[in-house]
Scaffold this motif. Structure first.
Motif, PDB file in Angstrom:
ATOM      1  N   THR A  59      10.196  12.974 -21.365  1.00  0.00           N
ATOM      2  CA  THR A  59       9.586  11.562 -21.618  1.00  0.00           C
ATOM      3  C   THR A  59      10.601  10.489 -21.813  1.00  0.00           C
ATOM      4  O   THR A  59      11.671  10.674 -22.317  1.00  0.00           O
ATOM      5  CB  THR A  59       8.964  11.795 -23.207  1.00  0.00           C
ATOM      6  N   GLN A  60      10.282   9.257 -21.480  1.00  0.00           N
ATOM      7  CA  GLN A  60      11.038   8.367 -21.397  1.00  0.00           C
ATOM      8  C   GLN A  60      11.099   7.372 -22.741  1.00  0.00           C
ATOM      9  O   GLN A  60      10.254   6.929 -23.319  1.00  0.00           O
ATOM     10  CB  GLN A  60      10.630   7.300 -20.307  1.00  0.00           C
ATOM     11  N   VAL A  61      12.488   7.230 -23.088  1.00  0.00           N
ATOM     12  CA  VAL A  61      12.894   6.553 -24.177  1.00  0.00           C
ATOM     13  C   VAL A  61      13.541   5.058 -23.654  1.00  0.00           C
ATOM     14  O   VAL A  61      14.713   5.171 -23.143  1.00  0.00           O
ATOM     15  CB  VAL A  61      13.760   7.240 -25.233  1.00  0.00           C
ATOM     16  N   THR A  62      13.294   4.030 -23.975  1.00  0.00           N
ATOM     17  CA  THR A  62      13.786   2.822 -23.447  1.00  0.00           C
ATOM     18  C   THR A  62      14.271   2.063 -24.860  1.00  0.00           C
ATOM     19  O   THR A  62      12.992   1.702 -25.844  1.00  0.00           O
ATOM     20  CB  THR A  62      13.023   1.810 -22.628  1.00  0.00           C
ATOM     21  N   VAL A  63      15.362   1.588 -25.260  1.00  0.00           N
ATOM     22  CA  VAL A  63      15.907   0.860 -26.365  1.00  0.00           C
ATOM     23  C   VAL A  63      16.129  -0.397 -25.849  1.00  0.00           C
ATOM     24  O   VAL A  63      17.274  -0.509 -25.060  1.00  0.00           O
ATOM     25  CB  VAL A  63      16.644   1.539 -27.083  1.00  0.00           C
TER      26      VAL A  63
ATOM     27  N   ASN B 178       4.716  25.890 -33.491  1.00  0.00           N
ATOM     28  CA  ASN B 178       5.534  26.048 -32.125  1.00  0.00           C
ATOM     29  C   ASN B 178       6.068  24.555 -31.777  1.00  0.00           C
ATOM     30  O   ASN B 178       5.921  24.529 -30.437  1.00  0.00           O
ATOM     31  CB  ASN B 178       4.617  26.884 -30.960  1.00  0.00           C
ATOM     32  N   THR B 179       6.572  23.973 -32.664  1.00  0.00           N
ATOM     33  CA  THR B 179       6.976  22.642 -32.084  1.00  0.00           C
ATOM     34  C   THR B 179       8.151  22.193 -32.769  1.00  0.00           C
ATOM     35  O   THR B 179       8.573  22.210 -34.140  1.00  0.00           O
ATOM     36  CB  THR B 179       5.765  21.295 -32.837  1.00  0.00           C
ATOM     37  N   VAL B 180       9.096  21.655 -32.072  1.00  0.00           N
ATOM     38  CA  VAL B 180      10.493  21.139 -32.376  1.00  0.00           C
ATOM     39  C   VAL B 180      10.561  19.573 -32.130  1.00  0.00           C
ATOM     40  O   VAL B 180       9.574  18.923 -31.396  1.00  0.00           O
ATOM     41  CB  VAL B 180      11.659  21.521 -31.474  1.00  0.00           C
ATOM     42  N   TYR B 181      10.937  18.891 -33.297  1.00  0.00           N
ATOM     43  CA  TYR B 181      10.965  17.576 -33.221  1.00  0.00           C
ATOM     44  C   TYR B 181      12.447  16.912 -33.310  1.00  0.00           C
ATOM     45  O   TYR B 181      13.319  17.470 -33.732  1.00  0.00           O
ATOM     46  CB  TYR B 181      10.172  16.831 -34.772  1.00  0.00           C
ATOM     47  N   LEU B 182      12.306  15.697 -32.685  1.00  0.00           N
ATOM     48  CA  LEU B 182      13.771  14.908 -32.691  1.00  0.00           C
ATOM     49  C   LEU B 182      13.402  13.536 -33.572  1.00  0.00           C
ATOM     50  O   LEU B 182      12.654  12.751 -32.647  1.00  0.00           O
ATOM     51  CB  LEU B 182      14.353  14.738 -31.300  1.00  0.00           C
ATOM     52  N   GLN B 183      13.777  13.302 -34.631  1.00  0.00           N
ATOM     53  CA  GLN B 183      13.688  12.054 -35.351  1.00  0.00           C
ATOM     54  C   GLN B 183      14.824  11.117 -34.797  1.00  0.00           C
ATOM     55  O   GLN B 183      15.976  11.742 -35.189  1.00  0.00           O
ATOM     56  CB  GLN B 183      13.533  12.157 -36.647  1.00  0.00           C
ATOM     57  N   MET B 184      14.564  10.111 -34.164  1.00  0.00           N
ATOM     58  CA  MET B 184      15.757   9.263 -33.629  1.00  0.00           C
ATOM     59  C   MET B 184      15.398   7.982 -34.577  1.00  0.00           C
ATOM     60  O   MET B 184      14.519   7.233 -34.342  1.00  0.00           O
ATOM     61  CB  MET B 184      15.636   8.873 -32.162  1.00  0.00           C
ATOM     62  N   ASN B 185      16.655   7.763 -35.395  1.00  0.00           N
ATOM     63  CA  ASN B 185      16.814   6.379 -36.163  1.00  0.00           C
ATOM     64  C   ASN B 185      17.745   5.607 -35.647  1.00  0.00           C
ATOM     65  O   ASN B 185      18.804   5.995 -35.031  1.00  0.00           O
ATOM     66  CB  ASN B 185      16.980   6.810 -37.433  1.00  0.00           C
ATOM     67  N   SER B 186      17.936   4.344 -35.920  1.00  0.00           N
ATOM     68  CA  SER B 186      19.058   3.384 -35.500  1.00  0.00           C
ATOM     69  C   SER B 186      19.137   3.352 -34.161  1.00  0.00           C
ATOM     70  O   SER B 186      20.581   3.426 -33.519  1.00  0.00           O
ATOM     71  CB  SER B 186      20.129   3.782 -36.571  1.00  0.00           C
ATOM     72  N   LEU B 187      18.154   3.305 -33.356  1.00  0.00           N
ATOM     73  CA  LEU B 187      18.316   3.464 -31.957  1.00  0.00           C
ATOM     74  C   LEU B 187      19.295   2.350 -31.363  1.00  0.00           C
ATOM     75  O   LEU B 187      19.238   1.271 -31.699  1.00  0.00           O
ATOM     76  CB  LEU B 187      17.068   3.577 -31.451  1.00  0.00           C
ATOM     77  N   LYS B 188      19.988   2.717 -30.562  1.00  0.00           N
ATOM     78  CA  LYS B 188      20.936   1.669 -29.734  1.00  0.00           C
ATOM     79  C   LYS B 188      20.552   1.741 -28.143  1.00  0.00           C
ATOM     80  O   LYS B 188      19.884   2.785 -27.620  1.00  0.00           O
ATOM     81  CB  LYS B 188      22.367   2.165 -29.836  1.00  0.00           C
ATOM     82  N   PRO B 189      20.699   0.688 -27.474  1.00  0.00           N
ATOM     83  CA  PRO B 189      20.332   0.475 -25.909  1.00  0.00           C
ATOM     84  C   PRO B 189      20.936   1.796 -25.123  1.00  0.00           C
ATOM     85  O   PRO B 189      20.327   2.282 -24.367  1.00  0.00           O
ATOM     86  CB  PRO B 189      21.083  -0.702 -25.594  1.00  0.00           C
ATOM     87  N   GLU B 190      22.127   2.369 -25.596  1.00  0.00           N
ATOM     88  CA  GLU B 190      22.839   3.285 -24.890  1.00  0.00           C
ATOM     89  C   GLU B 190      21.966   4.638 -24.978  1.00  0.00           C
ATOM     90  O   GLU B 190      22.300   5.701 -24.603  1.00  0.00           O
ATOM     91  CB  GLU B 190      24.217   3.261 -25.227  1.00  0.00           C
ATOM     92  N   ASP B 191      21.189   4.707 -25.995  1.00  0.00           N
ATOM     93  CA  ASP B 191      20.202   5.768 -26.072  1.00  0.00           C
ATOM     94  C   ASP B 191      19.120   5.929 -25.173  1.00  0.00           C
ATOM     95  O   ASP B 191      18.298   7.021 -25.089  1.00  0.00           O
ATOM     96  CB  ASP B 191      19.435   5.854 -27.677  1.00  0.00           C
ATOM     97  N   THR B 192      19.034   4.892 -24.087  1.00  0.00           N
ATOM     98  CA  THR B 192      18.038   4.682 -23.137  1.00  0.00           C
ATOM     99  C   THR B 192      18.227   5.842 -22.272  1.00  0.00           C
ATOM    100  O   THR B 192      19.172   6.070 -21.805  1.00  0.00           O
ATOM    101  CB  THR B 192      17.918   3.499 -22.571  1.00  0.00           C
ATOM    102  N   ALA B 193      17.092   6.764 -21.951  1.00  0.00           N
ATOM    103  CA  ALA B 193      17.118   7.871 -21.058  1.00  0.00           C
ATOM    104  C   ALA B 193      15.807   8.472 -20.988  1.00  0.00           C
ATOM    105  O   ALA B 193      15.032   8.234 -21.904  1.00  0.00           O
ATOM    106  CB  ALA B 193      18.306   9.022 -21.450  1.00  0.00           C
ATOM    107  N   ALA B 194      15.804   9.374 -20.038  1.00  0.00           N
ATOM    108  CA  ALA B 194      14.565  10.394 -20.086  1.00  0.00           C
ATOM    109  C   ALA B 194      14.997  11.547 -20.863  1.00  0.00           C
ATOM    110  O   ALA B 194      16.307  12.035 -20.620  1.00  0.00           O
ATOM    111  CB  ALA B 194      14.312  10.762 -18.553  1.00  0.00           C
TER     112      ALA B 194
END
Length: 127
Positions: free
Chosen positions: A121-125, A77-93
């Motif tokens: 959950t907070q992502v900061t690049v 019962n879990t969904v994942y989001l694999q985030m590669n090649s992260l950019k500063p503009e991906d910064t968000a909650a």
């Protein structure tokens, strides 16, 4: 009751990667669509990627195509989001959300009115 919990955010340098998890409970998981949305300060909420857990159909925002991958482990019962090649503009909650059973169309997966939301959950690049 429906509950969604998002995990996996953090601080990462540009070009790095993170894997977000959304753990769901309280509903028949594979009857719903699950989505990842993000909101940065001063910006509108954006549908990043969404998945129909019954058939695996997916949607990606143009800004993340080729970099992010959404997947579902229905046994957990879990969904994942694999985030590669992260950019500063991906910064968000980043928030995971669920929308109840219906006929889902891939092109509209992130456009339905999602009914249930996790805490985010907070992502900061950093650049």
């Amino acid at each position: 009751e429906v509950q969604l919990q998002a995990y996996g955010g953090g601080l990462v340098q540009a070009g790095g990667f993170l894997r977000l998890s959304c753990a769901a409970s309280g509903f028949t998981f594979d009857d719903y669509a699950i989505g990842w949305f993000r909101q940065a300060p001063g910006k509108e909420r954006e549908g990043v990627s969404c998945i129909s857990t019954s058939d695996g159909d997916t949607y990606y925002a143009d800004s993340v195509k080729g970099r992010f991958t959404i997947s579902s482990d229905n046994s957990k019962n879990t969904v994942y989001l694999q985030m590669n090649s992260l950019k500063p503009e991906d910064t968000a909650a980043y928030y995971c959300a669920a929308v109840g059973p219906r006929v889902f169309y891939s092109d509209y997966l992130c456009r339905y009115e999602y009914d249930y939301w996790g805490q985010g959950t907070q992502v900061t690049v950093s650049s």
